[in-house]
Design an enzyme around this catalytic site. Structure first.
Site, PDB file in Angstrom:
ATOM      1  N   LYS A 165       0.787  -1.276   0.303  1.00 24.87           N
ATOM      2  CA  LYS A 165      -0.056   0.104  -0.350  1.00 24.87           C
ATOM      3  C   LYS A 165       1.265   1.437  -0.142  1.00 24.87           C
ATOM      4  CE  LYS A 165      -1.809   1.641   4.203  1.00 24.87           C
ATOM      5  NZ  LYS A 165      -1.842   2.994   4.404  1.00 24.87           N
ATOM      6  N   ARG A 183      -4.582  10.522   3.766  1.00 26.25           N
ATOM      7  CA  ARG A 183      -3.703  11.415   4.302  1.00 26.25           C
ATOM      8  C   ARG A 183      -2.315  11.569   3.202  1.00 26.25           C
ATOM      9  NH1 ARG A 183      -0.356  13.803   7.946  1.00 26.25           N
ATOM     10  NH2 ARG A 183       2.203  13.648   7.164  1.00 26.25           N
ATOM     11  N   CYS A 203      -5.927   8.018   9.322  1.00 22.80           N
ATOM     12  CA  CYS A 203      -5.987   8.002  10.661  1.00 22.80           C
ATOM     13  C   CYS A 203      -5.343   8.626  11.952  1.00 22.80           C
ATOM     14  CB  CYS A 203      -4.958   6.225  10.607  1.00 22.80           C
ATOM     15  SG  CYS A 203      -6.164   5.233   9.948  1.00 22.80           S
ATOM     16  N   ARG A 235       0.313  14.764  13.212  1.00 20.57           N
ATOM     17  CA  ARG A 235       0.723  14.472  11.713  1.00 20.57           C
ATOM     18  C   ARG A 235       0.539  16.159  11.016  1.00 20.57           C
ATOM     19  NH1 ARG A 235      -1.650   9.233   9.911  1.00 20.57           N
ATOM     20  NH2 ARG A 235       0.060   8.323   8.851  1.00 20.57           N
ATOM     21  N   PRO A 236       1.799  17.296  11.176  1.00 24.60           N
ATOM     22  CA  PRO A 236       1.728  17.757  10.781  1.00 24.60           C
ATOM     23  C   PRO A 236       1.679  17.508   9.232  1.00 24.60           C
ATOM     24  CG  PRO A 236       3.203  17.621  11.995  1.00 24.60           C
ATOM     25  CD  PRO A 236       2.515  16.495  11.726  1.00 24.60           C
ATOM     26  N   ILE A 237       2.307  18.402   8.199  1.00 25.66           N
ATOM     27  CA  ILE A 237       2.895  18.705   6.827  1.00 25.66           C
ATOM     28  C   ILE A 237       3.607  19.794   6.812  1.00 25.66           C
ATOM     29  CG2 ILE A 237       1.722  17.281   6.522  1.00 25.66           C
ATOM     30  CD1 ILE A 237       0.046  19.649   4.451  1.00 25.66           C
ATOM     31  N   ASP A 238       4.726  20.224   8.149  1.00 19.10           N
ATOM     32  CA  ASP A 238       5.417  21.905   7.859  1.00 19.10           C
ATOM     33  C   ASP A 238       6.767  21.050   7.372  1.00 19.10           C
ATOM     34  OD1 ASP A 238       5.522  19.677  10.266  1.00 19.10           O
ATOM     35  OD2 ASP A 238       7.454  20.946  11.285  1.00 19.10           O
ATOM     36  N   LEU A 239       7.269  19.262   7.001  1.00 14.68           N
ATOM     37  CA  LEU A 239       8.033  19.255   6.860  1.00 14.68           C
ATOM     38  C   LEU A 239       8.337  19.022   5.539  1.00 14.68           C
ATOM     39  CD1 LEU A 239       9.612  16.608   9.268  1.00 14.68           C
ATOM     40  CD2 LEU A 239      10.337  18.729   9.354  1.00 14.68           C
ATOM     41  N   ILE A 257       6.661   6.873  16.911  1.00 10.96           N
ATOM     42  CA  ILE A 257       6.596   8.255  15.809  1.00 10.96           C
ATOM     43  C   ILE A 257       5.667   8.822  16.322  1.00 10.96           C
ATOM     44  CG2 ILE A 257       6.900   7.847  13.396  1.00 10.96           C
ATOM     45  CD1 ILE A 257       9.471   6.817  14.084  1.00 10.96           C
TER      46      ILE A 257
HETATM   47  C1  UD1 Z   1       4.021   6.986   6.048  1.00 12.48           C
HETATM   48  C2  UD1 Z   1       3.339   5.735   6.209  1.00 12.48           C
HETATM   49  C3  UD1 Z   1       2.903   5.140   7.632  1.00 12.48           C
HETATM   50  C4  UD1 Z   1       3.035   5.121   8.148  1.00 12.48           C
HETATM   51  C5  UD1 Z   1       4.888   6.369   8.507  1.00 12.48           C
HETATM   52  C6  UD1 Z   1       5.913   5.911   9.989  1.00 12.48           C
HETATM   53  C7  UD1 Z   1       2.388   6.169   3.944  1.00 12.48           C
HETATM   54  C8  UD1 Z   1       1.480   5.941   3.271  1.00 12.48           C
HETATM   55  N1  UD1 Z   1       2.332   5.580   5.450  1.00 12.48           N
HETATM   56  O1  UD1 Z   1       3.520   8.024   6.933  1.00 12.48           O
HETATM   57  O2  UD1 Z   1       2.318   3.852   7.716  1.00 12.48           O
HETATM   58  O3  UD1 Z   1       3.549   4.881   9.831  1.00 12.48           O
HETATM   59  O4  UD1 Z   1       5.326   7.003   7.594  1.00 12.48           O
HETATM   60  O5  UD1 Z   1       6.505   4.667   8.559  1.00 12.48           O
HETATM   61  O6  UD1 Z   1       3.269   5.761   3.328  1.00 12.48           O
HETATM   62  N2  UD1 Z   1       6.384  14.393  11.013  1.00 12.48           N
HETATM   63  C9  UD1 Z   1       6.166  16.173  11.044  1.00 12.48           C
HETATM   64  N3  UD1 Z   1       6.013  16.970   9.893  1.00 12.48           N
HETATM   65  C10 UD1 Z   1       6.045  16.185   9.530  1.00 12.48           C
HETATM   66  C11 UD1 Z   1       5.482  15.205   8.648  1.00 12.48           C
HETATM   67  C12 UD1 Z   1       5.968  14.001   9.753  1.00 12.48           C
HETATM   68  O7  UD1 Z   1       6.518  16.899  12.192  1.00 12.48           O
HETATM   69  O8  UD1 Z   1       6.296  17.478   7.733  1.00 12.48           O
HETATM   70  C13 UD1 Z   1       6.422  13.320  11.409  1.00 12.48           C
HETATM   71  C14 UD1 Z   1       4.277  13.372  11.743  1.00 12.48           C
HETATM   72  O9  UD1 Z   1       3.830  13.688  12.975  1.00 12.48           O
HETATM   73  C15 UD1 Z   1       5.014  11.972  12.395  1.00 12.48           C
HETATM   74  C16 UD1 Z   1       6.677  11.446  11.994  1.00 12.48           C
HETATM   75  O10 UD1 Z   1       7.013  12.755  11.620  1.00 12.48           O
HETATM   76  O11 UD1 Z   1       5.381  11.893  14.109  1.00 12.48           O
HETATM   77  C17 UD1 Z   1       6.422  10.535  11.795  1.00 12.48           C
HETATM   78  O12 UD1 Z   1       5.782  10.752   9.774  1.00 12.48           O
HETATM   79  P1  UD1 Z   1       5.590  10.507   8.881  1.00 12.48           P
HETATM   80  O13 UD1 Z   1       7.182   9.469   8.418  1.00 12.48           O
HETATM   81  O14 UD1 Z   1       5.595  11.639   7.645  1.00 12.48           O
HETATM   82  O15 UD1 Z   1       4.776   9.166   8.466  1.00 12.48           O
HETATM   83  P2  UD1 Z   1       4.332   9.445   7.211  1.00 12.48           P
HETATM   84  O16 UD1 Z   1       4.287   9.925   5.865  1.00 12.48           O
HETATM   85  O17 UD1 Z   1       2.803  10.343   7.463  1.00 12.48           O
END
Ligand code: UD1
Length: 416
Positions: free
Chosen positions: A22, A92, A116, A121-125, A326
């Protein structure tokens, strides 16, 4: 509302073929936008999240056709750069389309993504990465507008190795001018799969699977066919389901090197494993031994397996401890497992699990995708019948789970 009804206490035995991943399929489908042409994909899992991604591709002007075991996507007529709000909220990973649209058309408009509820789960990065590449970002009323005149290669250091941010930056930099270097990049196998797909199209990307990824911008990409990698979390789920039922299972179409931390923990818990190139056999003891788990970015123990392994540990001999590093809200399933007789206490990021043999069927509610899989795992062990509601979460991520489980001896029924 459909639900799963499971009668526990049956050993799982036989063979399971693991489906396509997936989390690899979703970004690859988004990346098909980059060649503005045709792509043929194999091994795409038939699950709700993939259907949602197809729906978005169609809404913005692409076509998706299924022919036997292949999916043909045509993105030559994309006419809008707006990702529909209602679809964005459902999943997401739809945020990954932003990188592809920016990469190809230098513009995208979308709202904050859903998915979920397992943490903030922010998208700042992701947004910081786009900005560094030259994208102007405006946020208004929960909508995000991205526009760039030019995309210019640059250095991007991620504060945390986010999977989604790494993928989004790769997608937006593939056709940029010059070279982009991401440091502290995520190393997950799904990123390697995405890069393999992009490089097959003609992209020039090095270092996927390490924490430094170099993307040398190219002008155009070719039309290709690609085979999606097997789903490592689905593989882990069936191994754990085998382990909790003292079963004997053989998984085919797996890549054992992607799930080393899961295999190590199963061995530590006294399961016997036979590992081949693309097959794994598990032979589980009558009762597993307690083990401790700490979730970490890849190659650490995956957060997506935390709840499922947590279910297994409720039946162990001894007390186990889990630390979730995480996502901060990934223990919602605990309340439901405790209703079935599990003895789990959560304090912040830590869960302490006292193993017990007395797990009883109950009426429970799935709280998210992997939490739902944890309830199914527990139900396969429990004495009596478990009814699981809100199974749409589970169907988002597991292909044919009912049929696959029936085939290996589970008593499971899907009530529509
Ligand atoms: C992806 C997976 C998900 C998995 C996760 C961690 C997909 C579709 N989903 O999710 O199944 O659980 O990796 O292995 O591939 N964060 C920030 N800022 C951001 C982005 C992330 O602070 O801009 C933080 C998140 O809050 C979290 C951590 O980084 O604490 C990891 O998130 P991330 O690796 O981005 O997970 P996803 O890509 O959402």
């Amino acid at each position: 509302m459909s639900k799963f009804i499971i009668q526990g206490g049956n050993k799982l035995e036989g063979e399971v073929k693991i489906s396509g991943s997936k989390n690899a399929a979703l970004p690859v489908i988004a990346a098909t936008i980059l060649n503005a042409g045709k792509t043929t994909l194999y091994n795409v899992p038939n699950i709700q999240d993939v259907h949602t991604m197809f729906e978005i591709i169609r809404k913005i002007g692409g076509t998706v056709t299924k022919k036997k075991n292949k999916i043909i996507i045509d993105t030559s007529k994309i006419h809008t750069y707006e990702i529909p709000d209602e679809l964005m909220r459902q999943m997401r990973s739809s945020v990954i389309l932003a990188g592809a649209l920016i990469g190809k058309y230098k513009k995208a408009r979308f709202s904050y993504p859903g998915g979920c509820d397992i943490g903030s789960r922010p998208i700042d990065l992701h947004l910081k990465g786009f900005e560094k590449l030259g994208v102007n970002i405006k946020e208004e009323y929960g909508e995000i507008y991205c526009l760039a005149e030019k995309l210019i290669g640059t250095q991007i250091h991620l504060d945390f190795p986010s999977v989604g941010a790494t993928e989004n930056i790769i997608l937006s930099a593939t056709l940029a001018e010059g070279t982009t270097v991401i440091t502290n990049a995520a190393k997950e196998p799904e990123i390697e799969d995405l890069v393999k797909y992009l490089n097959k199209m003609g992209a020039k990307i090095k270092g996927a699977g390490t924490d430094k990824i170099e993307i040398i911008g190219v002008k155009r990409l070719a039309e290709i066919s690609y085979n999606i990698m097997p789903d490592r979390i689905e593989a882990g789920t069936y191994l754990v389901m085998g382990a909790i039922t003292a079963g004997n299972l053989k998984l085919t179409n797996v890549q054992p090197e992607h799930i080393v931390p899961i295999l190590n923990k199963l061995e530590e818990a006294n399961c016997k494993l036979k590992i081949e190139k693309s097959e794994i056999e598990i032979n589980a003891p009558k009762r597993i031994k307690a083990v401790d788990i700490k979730t970490m970015p890849y190659p650490g123990f995956p957060t997506d397996m935390q709840s499922i392994f947590g279910a297994l540990l409720t039946t162990a001999k001894g007390t186990s401890m889990i630390i979730e590093n995480i996502f901060e809200s990934r223990y919602k399933y605990v309340q439901e497992l405790n209703r079935m007789g599990a003895k789990i206490k959560v304090e912040g990021r830590t869960a302490v699990i006292k193993g017990t043999k007395r797990i009883q069927g109950a009426n429970v509610v799935a709280t998210d995708l992997r939490g739902g899989a944890a309830l199914m795992t527990e139900a396969l062990y429990a004495k009596g019948i478990t009814q699981i509601e809100n199974i749409h979460y589970i169907l988002r991520g597991y292909e044919n789970i009912e049929e696959k489980l029936k085939k290996i001896g589970a008593k499971i029924y899907l009530e529509k």
